[in-house]
Enzyme design. Structure first.
Site, short mmCIF file in Angstrom:
data_model
loop_
_atom_site.label_atom_id
_atom_site.label_comp_id
_atom_site.label_asym_id
_atom_site.label_seq_id
_atom_site.Cartn_x
_atom_site.Cartn_y
_atom_site.Cartn_z
N LYS A 196 42.20 39.85 41.00
CA LYS A 196 41.16 39.75 42.04
C LYS A 196 40.52 41.11 42.22
CE LYS A 196 40.34 38.66 46.86
NZ LYS A 196 40.81 37.93 48.06
N LYS A 254 39.05 36.26 39.75
CA LYS A 254 38.07 36.14 40.83
C LYS A 254 37.31 37.44 40.99
CE LYS A 254 38.04 35.61 45.79
NZ LYS A 254 38.82 35.61 47.01
#
Ligand code: PBG
Length: 329
Positions: A196, A254
């Site tokens: 992330k 992400k």
């Protein structure tokens, strides 16, 4: 006699194109993020996410029934926590009667077969908007992971099928897996946000939950000490391998579109399912450009989702899930 090979033959009509098509998106590919608020009959549009809403629990029932009817079988829950319940340690996150805990029960009650995933991170509960506890100008890693494990357990107890830690503290998957096992929740899965990035594309999400970091105790207003540097590629593999070793069932990259190289790198080396989160800023960009008439909304949505899957996503968390399944049906 040149060319012997004419690649256009395989593109000459829709029948042959569909026969040779390599990537197909279907309702099975999607996880639907849902934003939940306190109150009754609330359906509030999020200003920076046109067409996306926060729902109160009574309206979430109707929404998940509609999703199920469209073939969408997984949801990822986020809650907007009232300001007066926020503190540094995110204490409200482990309240057995908290909004998330009630939300899981509501969804399971409305559609028992629906796969329910819960966001596990302190930011919506933190008075500072950070994913960790703050002391002496620092985000404390190990104090935070202990709370995240308790939070995961409390979600498992009310029926969450998967917990989805989105915080990027070190060692949290091990802490969560260990506590779930100790407490007998062997079947509760972990979808880890393993790669992330500290991305500027999360802005609209932070509007949706009112969870943006604020100035606090000399801790910067960004998340760069825990989320990854967008410049790094090898590090994504290191993060992902560590989460798998610690017990993650599903890993995640992400955001989506700017990180498709990372998606492919990871897909090539792991043997667990890979998910991709097409984030709020990606949604907002498509909405804004199509409102202006500058992009063909439906075509761009399907092209981006197809690209994410082609890059290696086994599943996609997307605010476009509902619109996309209507377009492909
Ligand atoms: C919370 C969390 C965030 C997102 C998912 N979980 C925000 C953040 O890390 O600041 C972003 C999702 C999106 O932008 O759609 N830790």
């Amino acid at each position: 006699m040149f060319p012997l090979r004419r690649n256009r033959r395989l593109r000459s009509n829709e029948a042959i194109r569909s026969l040779v098509r390599e990537t197909i998106i279907s309702p099975n590919d999607f996880i639907v993020p849902l934003f939940i608020v306190e109150g009754k009959s609330v359906k509030e549009e999020i200003a920076s996410m046109p067409g996306y809403y926060r729902y109160s629990l009574d309206l979430i029932e109707k929404e998940v029934k509609e999703l199920w009817g469209l073939g969408l079988k997984s949801v990822l829950l986020f809650v907007k926590v009232p300001e007066n319940l926020k503190d540094n340690a995110g204490t409200e996150a482990i309240n057995p009667e908290g909004l998330m805990q009630r939300a899981v029960k509501t969804v399971k009650n409305a559609v028992p077969e629906m796969l329910v995933m819960t966001d596990v991170a302190l930011d919506p509960y933190s008075s500072f908007g950070h994913d960790g506890v703050i002391a002496d100008g620092k985000i404390l890693n190990d104090d935070t992971t202990a709370i995240l494990a308790e939070m995961s357990l409390s979600h498992a107890k009310v029926g969450a099928d998967f917990v989805a830690p989105s915080d990027m503290m070190d060692g949290r998957i091990f802490e969560i897996r260990s506590l779930l096992e100790d407490e007998g929740f062997h079947d509760t899965g972990i979808m880890s946000y393993s790669a992330k990035y500290a991305s500027a594309f999360y802005g609209p999400f932070r509007d949706a939950l009112d969870s943006a970091p604020v100035d606090a105790q000399e801790v910067p207003k960004d998340k760069k000490t825990y989320q990854m540097d967008p410049s790094n590629r090898d590090e994504a593999i290191r993060e992902t391998m560590m989460d798998i070793d610690e017990g993650a069932d599903i890993v995640m990259v992400k955001p989506g579109l700017c990180y498709l190289d990372i998606v492919r790198d990871i897909k090539n080396v792991v043997n667990v399912p890979v998910s991709v989160y097409q984030v709020s800023g990606e949604y907002a960009m498509i909405k804004a450009a199509s409102e202006k008439g500058w992009l063909d909304h439906d075509a761009v949505v399907l092209e981006q989702l197809t690209a994410i899957k082609r890059a290696g996503a086994d599943m996609i968390a997307s605010y476009f899930a509902k619109e996309a399944v209507k377009l492909i049906s």
